[in-house]
Design an enzyme around this catalytic site. Structure first.
Site, PDB file in Angstrom:
ATOM      1  N   LYS A   1       0.899  -1.240  -0.021  1.00 55.33           N
ATOM      2  CA  LYS A   1      -0.064  -0.086  -0.216  1.00 55.33           C
ATOM      3  C   LYS A   1       0.835   1.140   0.049  1.00 55.33           C
ATOM      4  O   LYS A   1       0.445   2.093  -0.813  1.00 55.33           O
ATOM      5  CB  LYS A   1      -0.856   0.100   1.319  1.00 55.33           C
ATOM      6  CG  LYS A   1      -2.074  -1.145   1.086  1.00 55.33           C
ATOM      7  CD  LYS A   1      -2.669  -1.315   2.278  1.00 55.33           C
ATOM      8  CE  LYS A   1      -3.688  -2.555   2.084  1.00 55.33           C
ATOM      9  NZ  LYS A   1      -4.459  -2.972   3.388  1.00 55.33           N
TER      10      LYS A   1
ATOM     11  N   GLN B   1      -4.684  -2.174   9.432  1.00 56.39           N
ATOM     12  CA  GLN B   1      -4.240  -3.401   8.994  1.00 56.39           C
ATOM     13  C   GLN B   1      -4.687  -4.497   9.644  1.00 56.39           C
ATOM     14  O   GLN B   1      -4.662  -4.774  10.703  1.00 56.39           O
ATOM     15  CB  GLN B   1      -2.878  -3.611   8.519  1.00 56.39           C
ATOM     16  CG  GLN B   1      -2.383  -4.901   7.496  1.00 56.39           C
ATOM     17  CD  GLN B   1      -3.227  -4.800   6.209  1.00 56.39           C
ATOM     18  OE1 GLN B   1      -3.026  -3.869   5.510  1.00 56.39           O
ATOM     19  NE2 GLN B   1      -3.802  -5.885   5.945  1.00 56.39           N
TER      20      GLN B   1
ATOM     21  N   ASP C   1     -11.023   2.461   4.057  1.00 58.51           N
ATOM     22  CA  ASP C   1     -11.383   0.973   3.893  1.00 58.51           C
ATOM     23  C   ASP C   1     -12.742   0.925   3.510  1.00 58.51           C
ATOM     24  O   ASP C   1     -13.205  -0.355   3.364  1.00 58.51           O
ATOM     25  CB  ASP C   1     -10.782   0.258   4.874  1.00 58.51           C
ATOM     26  CG  ASP C   1      -9.364  -0.380   4.438  1.00 58.51           C
ATOM     27  OD1 ASP C   1      -9.125  -0.521   3.138  1.00 58.51           O
ATOM     28  OD2 ASP C   1      -8.871  -0.686   5.435  1.00 58.51           O
TER      29      ASP C   1
END
Ligand code: NAD
Length: 283
Positions: free
Chosen positions: A53, A97, A120
């Site tokens: 990322k 994460q 997200d």
């Protein structure tokens, strides 16, 4: 004729390139989009995902910062950091994460991210907006799945779509996105008896179960579009999807490879959401 392969790497590269003018417009107004990634513990897969990322951010002109914590980090320390990032005007997107170490309450931590920075798309407000058909930040993997189907030119409206897997981050939002595009959607899961005849009805089959070779040739309608979300480690160490690639390739109309299919799209959609979050601060 074997299935046409949908090249997720190429589509993701195109998407990232299409962000460049938007990043330049933001720069002209003194804004550099920025993503903050919270990483807890030393799981090698999580570290690899965060590195990917960070690299994708750099490729796109997006600033990134990694907030790394030890595996035994306390909930309070993490919540404090999220609060600080929520308040930081230079940060437009925040991700945590997953998976988190089991001692931590992931749902609670995700709920503490400001919905305006939840790139997200896992916050209840963003998932709720998606359910209501007015999505704001859509989770990267389902958004990437839709992008690949559209890129391949596969018609969605009025078609039968079957999604295998009902997780909140992949299966359910994918089903909602297909429904929004007027597909007739069936959502299957581990308690669905007799999966094969259902799967075989699908014009579009999305497989997100995390079971290597779950879908073989007999489960695929000839000419169907098959999107393989699964990531599994085979006995020989190779990464494989949920679809028996060689067998299904003979019968499907379109097929995504693993690796190189959905995976790169997930990251590209996250970066796109981060750019959008930055743009929204100027609205
Ligand atoms: P999950 O474990 O949360 O959910 C799996 C779902 O599959 C569940 O709803 C379960 O009911 C269903 N399922 C399991 N076995 C089944 C079976 N035999 N028949 C029918 N349904 C079955 O997993 P997830 O987070 O949704 O991820 C699914 C897969 O996608 C995993 O392999 C994961 O690694 C992969 N994934 C890939 C990406 C990517 O970017 N490519 C992103 C997220 C997840």
């Amino acid at each position: 004729m074997p299935a046409k392969l949908i090249d997720g790497k190429a589509v993701a590269a195109q998407l990232r390139a299409s962000l460049a003018p938007r990043v330049a417009r933001l720069a002209a107004r003194g804004v550099r989009p920025a993503l903050a990634a919270v990483l807890v513990g030393d799981d090698p897969a999580s570290q690899l995902y965060v590195r990917n990322k960070v690299r994708a951010c750099a490729d796109t002109g997006v600033r990134s910062e990694v907030h790394a914590f030890p595996a035994d980090a306390g909930a309070t320390a993490l919540a404090d950091r999220i609060e600080r990032l929520n308040a930081d005007e230079r940060v437009h997107g925040i991700i945590v994460q997953l998976p988190l170490p089991p001692a931590l309450d992931a749902a609670r931590l995700l709920a503490s991210i400001s919905p305006a920075k939840d790139v997200d798309g896992f916050h209840a407000q963003n998932l709720g907006a998606l359910l209501q058909g007015r999505p704001r930040f859509v989770p990267g993997t389902p958004a990437g799945v839709l992008r690949l189907i559209e890129h391949a030119g596969v018609p969605i409206a009025g078609r039968r779509a079957v999604v295998i897997g009902r997780s909140t981050i992949v299966g359910k939002p994918t089903a909602l996105l297909l429904l929004q595009r007027d597909a007739t959607v069936t959502l299957c899961h581990s308690k669905t008896p007799d999966l094969a005849p259902l799967a075989r009805e699908a014009d579009i089959l999305v497989v997100a179960a995390g079971r290597a070779k779950l879908v073989g040739r007999a489960m695929v309608k000839p000419g169907a579009c098959v999107i393989d979300v699964g990531i599994n480690r085979a006995a020989d160490g190779k990464v494989v999807g949920d679809v028996d690639f060689d067998a299904v390739r003979e019968v499907a109309g379109w097929l995504t490879p693993v690796p190189g299919g959905v995976g790169p799209m997930t990251v590209a959609m996250l970066i796109a959401n981060t750019v959008e979050a930055a743009e929204r601060t100027l609205d």
